[in-house]
Design a protein around this motif. Structure first.
Motif, PDB file in Angstrom:
ATOM      1  N   MET A  40       2.550   9.167 -15.411  1.00 14.28           N
ATOM      2  CA  MET A  40       3.825   9.241 -15.961  1.00 14.28           C
ATOM      3  C   MET A  40       4.585   6.886 -16.393  1.00 14.28           C
ATOM      4  O   MET A  40       4.604   7.195 -17.553  1.00 14.28           O
ATOM      5  CB  MET A  40       5.096   9.792 -15.154  1.00 14.28           C
ATOM      6  N   VAL A  41       2.604   6.613 -16.074  1.00 15.58           N
ATOM      7  CA  VAL A  41       3.235   4.694 -16.437  1.00 15.58           C
ATOM      8  C   VAL A  41       2.431   4.823 -17.968  1.00 15.58           C
ATOM      9  O   VAL A  41       2.845   4.920 -18.993  1.00 15.58           O
ATOM     10  CB  VAL A  41       3.109   3.513 -15.443  1.00 15.58           C
ATOM     11  N   ASN A  42       1.435   5.355 -17.894  1.00 17.59           N
ATOM     12  CA  ASN A  42      -0.669   5.890 -19.071  1.00 17.59           C
ATOM     13  C   ASN A  42      -0.205   7.305 -19.747  1.00 17.59           C
ATOM     14  O   ASN A  42      -1.460   7.499 -20.261  1.00 17.59           O
ATOM     15  CB  ASN A  42      -1.022   4.729 -18.635  1.00 17.59           C
ATOM     16  N   ASP A  43       0.374   8.065 -18.990  1.00 16.22           N
ATOM     17  CA  ASP A  43       0.607   9.748 -19.614  1.00 16.22           C
ATOM     18  C   ASP A  43      -0.763   9.842 -19.863  1.00 16.22           C
ATOM     19  O   ASP A  43      -0.867  10.809 -20.415  1.00 16.22           O
ATOM     20  CB  ASP A  43       0.826   9.512 -20.818  1.00 16.22           C
ATOM     21  N   THR A  44      -1.698   9.656 -17.985  1.00 17.47           N
ATOM     22  CA  THR A  44      -2.631  10.269 -18.168  1.00 17.47           C
ATOM     23  C   THR A  44      -2.578  11.894 -17.428  1.00 17.47           C
ATOM     24  O   THR A  44      -2.592  11.353 -15.947  1.00 17.47           O
ATOM     25  CB  THR A  44      -3.763   9.494 -17.858  1.00 17.47           C
ATOM     26  N   ILE A  45      -3.932  12.571 -17.231  1.00 14.26           N
ATOM     27  CA  ILE A  45      -3.988  13.676 -16.329  1.00 14.26           C
ATOM     28  C   ILE A  45      -5.003  13.250 -15.747  1.00 14.26           C
ATOM     29  O   ILE A  45      -5.772  12.556 -16.103  1.00 14.26           O
ATOM     30  CB  ILE A  45      -4.141  14.244 -17.735  1.00 14.26           C
ATOM     31  N   MET A  46      -4.863  13.108 -14.038  1.00 11.49           N
ATOM     32  CA  MET A  46      -5.818  12.834 -13.135  1.00 11.49           C
ATOM     33  C   MET A  46      -6.720  14.062 -12.452  1.00 11.49           C
ATOM     34  O   MET A  46      -5.861  15.231 -12.499  1.00 11.49           O
ATOM     35  CB  MET A  46      -4.764  11.808 -12.868  1.00 11.49           C
ATOM     36  N   ASP A  47      -6.949  13.880 -11.917  1.00 13.26           N
ATOM     37  CA  ASP A  47      -8.000  15.251 -11.149  1.00 13.26           C
ATOM     38  C   ASP A  47      -7.956  15.266  -9.821  1.00 13.26           C
ATOM     39  O   ASP A  47      -7.664  15.940  -9.204  1.00 13.26           O
ATOM     40  CB  ASP A  47      -9.409  15.209 -11.382  1.00 13.26           C
ATOM     41  N   LYS A  48      -6.674  14.087  -9.132  1.00 16.18           N
ATOM     42  CA  LYS A  48      -6.251  14.107  -7.674  1.00 16.18           C
ATOM     43  C   LYS A  48      -5.115  14.071  -8.009  1.00 16.18           C
ATOM     44  O   LYS A  48      -3.874  13.487  -8.908  1.00 16.18           O
ATOM     45  CB  LYS A  48      -6.875  12.772  -7.443  1.00 16.18           C
ATOM     46  N   ILE A  49      -3.827  14.093  -6.572  1.00 14.53           N
ATOM     47  CA  ILE A  49      -2.739  14.104  -6.943  1.00 14.53           C
ATOM     48  C   ILE A  49      -1.888  12.697  -7.201  1.00 14.53           C
ATOM     49  O   ILE A  49      -3.330  11.640  -6.327  1.00 14.53           O
ATOM     50  CB  ILE A  49      -1.787  14.559  -5.478  1.00 14.53           C
ATOM     51  N   GLN A  50      -1.598  11.905  -7.696  1.00 18.57           N
ATOM     52  CA  GLN A  50      -0.819  10.377  -8.079  1.00 18.57           C
ATOM     53  C   GLN A  50       0.014  10.449  -7.135  1.00 18.57           C
ATOM     54  O   GLN A  50       0.662  10.994  -6.143  1.00 18.57           O
ATOM     55  CB  GLN A  50      -0.474  10.689  -9.103  1.00 18.57           C
ATOM     56  N   ILE A  51       0.942   8.800  -7.048  1.00 18.17           N
ATOM     57  CA  ILE A  51       1.018   8.513  -5.476  1.00 18.17           C
ATOM     58  C   ILE A  51       2.817   8.977  -5.990  1.00 18.17           C
ATOM     59  O   ILE A  51       3.358   8.023  -7.034  1.00 18.17           O
ATOM     60  CB  ILE A  51       1.516   7.182  -5.467  1.00 18.17           C
ATOM     61  N   PRO A  52       3.693   9.676  -5.363  1.00 18.07           N
ATOM     62  CA  PRO A  52       4.858   9.903  -5.986  1.00 18.07           C
ATOM     63  C   PRO A  52       5.806   9.083  -5.961  1.00 18.07           C
ATOM     64  O   PRO A  52       5.621   7.925  -4.976  1.00 18.07           O
ATOM     65  CB  PRO A  52       5.515  10.664  -4.903  1.00 18.07           C
ATOM     66  N   VAL A  53       6.793   9.162  -6.601  1.00 16.31           N
ATOM     67  CA  VAL A  53       8.146   7.859  -6.694  1.00 16.31           C
ATOM     68  C   VAL A  53       8.953   8.291  -6.856  1.00 16.31           C
ATOM     69  O   VAL A  53       9.603   9.154  -7.441  1.00 16.31           O
ATOM     70  CB  VAL A  53       7.632   6.450  -7.948  1.00 16.31           C
ATOM     71  N   GLU A  54       9.852   8.143  -6.132  1.00 15.00           N
ATOM     72  CA  GLU A  54      11.486   8.568  -5.967  1.00 15.00           C
ATOM     73  C   GLU A  54      12.633   7.540  -6.483  1.00 15.00           C
ATOM     74  O   GLU A  54      12.306   6.576  -5.579  1.00 15.00           O
ATOM     75  CB  GLU A  54      11.912   8.730  -4.372  1.00 15.00           C
ATOM     76  N   VAL A  55      12.751   7.752  -7.447  1.00 15.18           N
ATOM     77  CA  VAL A  55      14.378   7.417  -8.657  1.00 15.18           C
ATOM     78  C   VAL A  55      15.529   8.200  -8.247  1.00 15.18           C
ATOM     79  O   VAL A  55      14.891   8.977  -9.416  1.00 15.18           O
ATOM     80  CB  VAL A  55      13.536   6.474  -9.506  1.00 15.18           C
ATOM     81  N   GLY A  56      16.399   7.713  -7.744  1.00 16.28           N
ATOM     82  CA  GLY A  56      17.369   8.222  -8.346  1.00 16.28           C
ATOM     83  C   GLY A  56      17.622   9.796  -7.883  1.00 16.28           C
ATOM     84  O   GLY A  56      18.149  10.479  -8.594  1.00 16.28           O
ATOM     85  N   GLY A  57      16.533  10.749  -7.257  1.00 21.06           N
ATOM     86  CA  GLY A  57      16.505  11.657  -6.944  1.00 21.06           C
ATOM     87  C   GLY A  57      15.456  12.437  -7.028  1.00 21.06           C
ATOM     88  O   GLY A  57      15.725  13.584  -7.244  1.00 21.06           O
ATOM     89  N   LYS A  58      14.536  11.938  -8.378  1.00 20.06           N
ATOM     90  CA  LYS A  58      14.035  12.363  -8.985  1.00 20.06           C
ATOM     91  C   LYS A  58      12.848  12.295  -8.218  1.00 20.06           C
ATOM     92  O   LYS A  58      12.361   9.882  -8.075  1.00 20.06           O
ATOM     93  CB  LYS A  58      14.495  12.410 -10.183  1.00 20.06           C
ATOM     94  N   THR A  59      11.156  12.736  -8.228  1.00 21.55           N
ATOM     95  CA  THR A  59       9.939  12.259  -8.849  1.00 21.55           C
ATOM     96  C   THR A  59       9.324  12.200  -9.497  1.00 21.55           C
ATOM     97  O   THR A  59       8.986  12.603  -9.995  1.00 21.55           O
ATOM     98  CB  THR A  59       9.779  13.176  -7.003  1.00 21.55           C
ATOM     99  N   TYR A  60       8.688  10.531 -10.289  1.00 22.24           N
ATOM    100  CA  TYR A  60       7.507  10.263 -10.646  1.00 22.24           C
ATOM    101  C   TYR A  60       6.197  10.510 -10.145  1.00 22.24           C
ATOM    102  O   TYR A  60       6.397  10.402  -8.794  1.00 22.24           O
ATOM    103  CB  TYR A  60       8.137   9.342 -11.623  1.00 22.24           C
ATOM    104  N   MET A  65      -0.432   1.074  -7.452  1.00 22.94           N
ATOM    105  CA  MET A  65       1.040   0.353  -7.125  1.00 22.94           C
ATOM    106  C   MET A  65       1.281  -0.384  -8.296  1.00 22.94           C
ATOM    107  O   MET A  65       2.623  -0.411  -8.478  1.00 22.94           O
ATOM    108  CB  MET A  65       0.426  -0.905  -5.852  1.00 22.94           C
ATOM    109  N   GLY A  66       1.033  -0.726  -9.252  1.00 18.53           N
ATOM    110  CA  GLY A  66       1.569  -1.592 -10.451  1.00 18.53           C
ATOM    111  C   GLY A  66       2.102  -0.283 -11.368  1.00 18.53           C
ATOM    112  O   GLY A  66       3.582  -0.602 -11.559  1.00 18.53           O
ATOM    113  N   CYS A  67       1.995   1.228 -11.274  1.00 15.99           N
ATOM    114  CA  CYS A  67       2.675   2.135 -11.920  1.00 15.99           C
ATOM    115  C   CYS A  67       3.443   2.623 -11.301  1.00 15.99           C
ATOM    116  O   CYS A  67       5.028   2.311 -11.561  1.00 15.99           O
ATOM    117  CB  CYS A  67       1.960   2.694 -12.953  1.00 15.99           C
ATOM    118  N   VAL A  68       3.986   2.140  -9.878  1.00 17.20           N
ATOM    119  CA  VAL A  68       4.617   2.801  -8.763  1.00 17.20           C
ATOM    120  C   VAL A  68       6.318   1.538  -9.199  1.00 17.20           C
ATOM    121  O   VAL A  68       7.194   2.215  -9.258  1.00 17.20           O
ATOM    122  CB  VAL A  68       3.984   2.526  -7.525  1.00 17.20           C
ATOM    123  N   GLU A  69       4.747   0.409  -9.219  1.00 16.67           N
ATOM    124  CA  GLU A  69       6.442  -0.344  -8.887  1.00 16.67           C
ATOM    125  C   GLU A  69       7.566  -0.216 -10.557  1.00 16.67           C
ATOM    126  O   GLU A  69       8.255  -0.606 -10.950  1.00 16.67           O
ATOM    127  CB  GLU A  69       6.089  -2.265  -8.867  1.00 16.67           C
TER     128      GLU A  69
END
Length: 121
Positions: A40-60, A65-69
């Protein structure tokens, strides 16, 4: 000679019709992409599950790790504009589709998703 020109014209016409129909099929068969497959940082569709990031009760989702941060620290990375309405959309709640360029597009509803892909015919 005339016959070969007619055949060439016929082949070109059939090929053009196939291409036009292929675009219509893609638009009608457009399916949302599961958000867990999108960085959701570079808006790219990937072929594997990405790293979940919890922010304010929502999952991105981020791809590294750069995109996670970035998702944790920069609220602007967690929103996008619906290409149909122009309204701001929270990426964690958006209906996600694939644009012509292959990039992720974020929609506020299934209705705007459908409208967009019907317009792509």
């Amino acid at each position: 000679m005339k016959t070969s020109r007619l055949l060439s014209a016929l082949y070109i016409t059939v090929f053009a019709l196939v291409l036009l129909n292929a675009g219509r099929v893609l638009a009608e068969d457009a399916k949302p992409v599961e958000n867990k497959y999108v960085c959701m940082v570079n808006d790219t569709i990937m072929d594997k599950i990405q790293i979940p990031v919890e922010v304010g009760g929502k999952t991105y989702y981020g791809c590294c790790m750069g995109c996670v941060e970035g998702l944790k620290s920069d609220a602007s990375l967690r929103t996008a504009k619906d290409p149909v309405t122009g309204k701001s959309v929270d990426k964690s709640k958006a209906i996600i589709g694939v644009g012509k360029s292959g990039a992720a597009l974020y929609f506020e509803s299934q209705q705007t998703f459908n409208t967009y892909f019907k317009q792509q015919k």
